[in-house]
Design a protein around this motif. Structure first.
Motif, short mmCIF file in Angstrom:
data_model
loop_
_atom_site.label_atom_id
_atom_site.label_comp_id
_atom_site.label_asym_id
_atom_site.label_seq_id
_atom_site.Cartn_x
_atom_site.Cartn_y
_atom_site.Cartn_z
N SER A 148 0.83 -1.12 0.04
CA SER A 148 0.09 0.13 0.01
C SER A 148 0.82 1.11 -0.06
CB SER A 148 -1.00 0.02 1.19
OG SER A 148 -0.14 0.33 2.48
N ALA A 149 0.31 2.37 -0.44
CA ALA A 149 1.23 3.62 -0.27
C ALA A 149 1.62 3.98 0.99
CB ALA A 149 -0.01 4.67 -1.13
N ASP A 150 0.62 3.67 1.88
CA ASP A 150 0.78 4.24 3.52
C ASP A 150 2.23 3.11 3.86
OD1 ASP A 150 -1.13 6.03 3.59
OD2 ASP A 150 -2.50 4.73 4.26
N GLU A 151 2.18 1.94 3.52
CA GLU A 151 3.25 1.21 3.92
C GLU A 151 4.47 1.63 3.35
OE1 GLU A 151 4.22 -3.67 4.12
OE2 GLU A 151 3.41 -3.01 2.23
N ALA A 152 4.31 1.91 1.97
CA ALA A 152 5.64 2.55 1.36
C ALA A 152 5.97 3.88 2.03
CB ALA A 152 5.63 2.54 -0.20
N GLU A 175 15.96 6.28 5.08
CA GLU A 175 16.62 5.31 4.83
C GLU A 175 16.33 4.23 3.47
OE1 GLU A 175 19.78 4.70 5.94
OE2 GLU A 175 19.50 6.67 7.20
N ALA A 176 14.93 4.91 3.14
CA ALA A 176 14.22 4.07 1.89
C ALA A 176 14.01 5.34 0.93
CB ALA A 176 13.24 3.39 2.51
N TRP A 177 14.11 4.76 -0.27
CA TRP A 177 13.60 5.68 -1.33
C TRP A 177 12.57 4.88 -2.48
CZ3 TRP A 177 18.42 8.03 -4.13
CH2 TRP A 177 19.08 8.97 -3.34
N VAL A 178 11.47 5.37 -2.70
CA VAL A 178 10.51 4.47 -3.21
C VAL A 178 10.90 4.68 -4.97
CG1 VAL A 178 8.74 4.93 -1.45
CG2 VAL A 178 8.84 6.48 -3.55
N MET A 179 10.47 3.79 -5.62
CA MET A 179 10.51 3.51 -7.17
C MET A 179 9.22 3.06 -7.62
SD MET A 179 13.12 0.95 -9.13
CE MET A 179 12.24 -0.50 -8.40
N ALA A 180 8.78 3.89 -8.69
CA ALA A 180 7.56 3.34 -9.61
C ALA A 180 8.06 2.42 -10.64
CB ALA A 180 6.74 4.50 -9.91
N THR A 206 17.21 0.91 1.43
CA THR A 206 16.38 0.00 0.81
C THR A 206 15.71 0.81 -0.25
OG1 THR A 206 15.78 -0.71 2.96
CG2 THR A 206 14.24 -1.26 1.33
N VAL A 207 15.44 0.12 -1.33
CA VAL A 207 14.55 0.59 -2.48
C VAL A 207 12.99 -0.11 -2.35
CG1 VAL A 207 14.01 0.68 -4.77
CG2 VAL A 207 16.46 1.03 -3.89
N VAL A 208 12.00 0.68 -2.12
CA VAL A 208 10.73 0.37 -2.03
C VAL A 208 9.97 0.39 -3.26
CG1 VAL A 208 8.57 0.49 -0.88
CG2 VAL A 208 10.51 1.20 0.21
N ASP A 209 9.28 -0.84 -3.72
CA ASP A 209 8.95 -0.95 -5.20
C ASP A 209 7.28 -0.65 -4.85
OD1 ASP A 209 8.04 -1.71 -7.66
OD2 ASP A 209 8.98 -3.62 -7.72
N LEU A 210 6.78 0.20 -5.64
CA LEU A 210 5.78 0.77 -5.62
C LEU A 210 4.49 0.09 -6.60
CD1 LEU A 210 5.87 4.68 -5.54
CD2 LEU A 210 5.66 3.16 -3.53
N LYS A 211 5.31 -0.79 -7.38
CA LYS A 211 4.41 -1.22 -8.66
C LYS A 211 3.51 -2.15 -8.04
CE LYS A 211 7.96 -2.53 -11.29
NZ LYS A 211 9.15 -1.96 -10.44
N GLY A 224 9.14 9.75 3.97
CA GLY A 224 7.65 9.34 4.32
C GLY A 224 6.52 9.92 3.67
N GLU A 225 6.69 10.42 2.50
CA GLU A 225 5.42 10.93 1.73
C GLU A 225 5.54 10.44 0.23
OE1 GLU A 225 3.12 15.34 1.26
OE2 GLU A 225 5.14 15.32 1.40
N VAL A 226 4.35 9.96 -0.09
CA VAL A 226 4.33 9.18 -1.44
C VAL A 226 3.08 9.82 -2.24
CG1 VAL A 226 4.00 6.91 -2.60
CG2 VAL A 226 5.38 6.94 -0.49
N VAL A 227 3.39 9.89 -3.37
CA VAL A 227 2.28 10.42 -4.16
C VAL A 227 1.21 9.27 -4.52
CG1 VAL A 227 1.47 11.45 -6.41
CG2 VAL A 227 3.41 12.04 -5.25
N ARG A 228 -0.17 9.41 -4.33
CA ARG A 228 -1.18 8.51 -4.70
C ARG A 228 -1.94 8.67 -5.92
NH1 ARG A 228 -3.06 6.02 -0.02
NH2 ARG A 228 -2.84 6.85 2.35
N GLU A 229 -2.31 9.92 -6.11
CA GLU A 229 -3.01 10.28 -7.50
C GLU A 229 -3.04 11.85 -7.85
OE1 GLU A 229 -7.14 9.55 -7.01
OE2 GLU A 229 -7.48 10.68 -5.25
#
Length: 313
Positions: free
Chosen positions: A11-15, A23-28, A48-53, A204-209
């Motif tokens: 989920s976006a919240d988990e990411a 310490e983690a970056w997100v990746m689409a 860590t790299v967090v996979d959003l796909k 700690g902020e991820v784009v949802r939509e």
């Protein structure tokens, strides 16, 4: 090359929670981030790299009253080909269809394109050989160095890199809102030079939509050295609301999409061939080119005129 832990978010919240410590970056889609990791352009990297796909239901394109809702994981190719987007947010469909190559558009996402890092060659040089202002240094090397592709409207916090997102000017012109896991941000306030980011996102902020108001008339044009794949030298998006007011936004000319109030005033009475030409002149009347990029002023002037003419009549 550094090795990273890999996490598949549910989920976006988990990411967002995983990235909150910094310490983690997100990746689409990964078409931007993977290159920066491989080239080791930063002095420090995350663990860590967090996979959003792997997040379900974040790629939809739906109608919601007077607006469209487009998930951050919507593929650029899907945005470009969507009948909803082509009808109600034409500039965004055109912009998504001009990003890079077909292969990249089938991999890259709208959220990834909006959040990609600036393409400045000093910022992106492998092995962090230029410790520029964005990475904690004291100066922007582009100010006096090779600045052929840099800002013609001054700096943002000392940085002269340019916004190279094709979809960003369209979102700003259309009056879109970026919805994150923390807040809602007008697209016009979302972009800028902030450390390694090209936007105002925090750890700690991820784009949802993206919420994009329906707009009857809008258009996008792009000038690039290689039309089929390159990042823009200059791009332009315009949108005209039901009240007749027109927004004019340039990309590739400043560290964020550059909304030209001067150009908008020139077409306040309507878009005609004459007012579009005046808008082009007005848009660059406040330009401050660097030593090697004055040619971009002429391109920006022409792009404003041509894009406005796409919605004339």
């Amino acid at each position: 090359m550094k090795h990273f832990k890999h996490m598949q978010a549910k989920s976006a919240d988990e990411a967002a929670n995983e990235a909150a410590s910094g310490e983690a970056w997100v990746m689409a889609g990964g078409t931007d981030l993977l290159g920066t990791l491989k080239d080791e352009i930063f002095p420090e990297y995350p663990e860590t790299v967090v996979d959003l796909k792997t997040i379900p239901d974040m790629d939809g394109i739906t109608e919601d009253g007077d607006a469209l809702r487009i998930g951050a994981l919507a593929k650029l190719s899907d945005v470009a080909e969507s009948d909803l987007v082509k009808t109600h947010a034409t500039a965004l469909a055109q912009a998504a269809g001009r990003v890079a190559s077909p292969t990249i558009r089938h991999m890259g996402t709208l959220g990834g394109n909006v959040c990609q890092m600036h393409r400045c060659w000093y910022f992106r040089v492998p092995d962090d050989r230029f410790h520029c202002k964005r990475k904690g240094g004291k100066i922007c090397p582009a100010r006096v160095g090779d600045n052929r592709y840099h800002s013609i409207f001054g700096d943002d916090g000392g940085c002269f890199a340019v916004s190279s997102h094709d979809t960003a000017p369209a979102l700003v012109a259309l009056g879109a809102t970026v919805v994150t896991t923390k807040r809602e941000v007008p697209a016009e306030e979302f972009f800028g030079a902030h450390g390694h980011r090209s936007n105002v996102l925090e750890d700690g902020e991820v784009v949802r939509e993206f919420v994009v108001p329906k707009t009857a008339k809008s258009a996008f044009q792009k000038f690039a050295l290689r039309k089929s794949i390159d990042f823009p030298l200059v791009n332009c998006a315009v949108a005209q609301g039901s009240d007749g007011a027109t927004r004019v936004v340039l990309g590739g000319v400043y560290p964020a999409p550059w909304r030209s109030k001067e150009a908008e005033e020139a077409v306040a009475g309507g878009v005609t061939a004459d007012s579009a030409a005046k808008a082009g002149e007005a848009a660059v009347s406040v330009a401050k080119p660097l030593g090697k990029n004055a040619y971009k002023v002429d391109i920006a002037r022409t792009m404003v005129k041509r894009t406005l003419m796409d919605i004339a009549g």
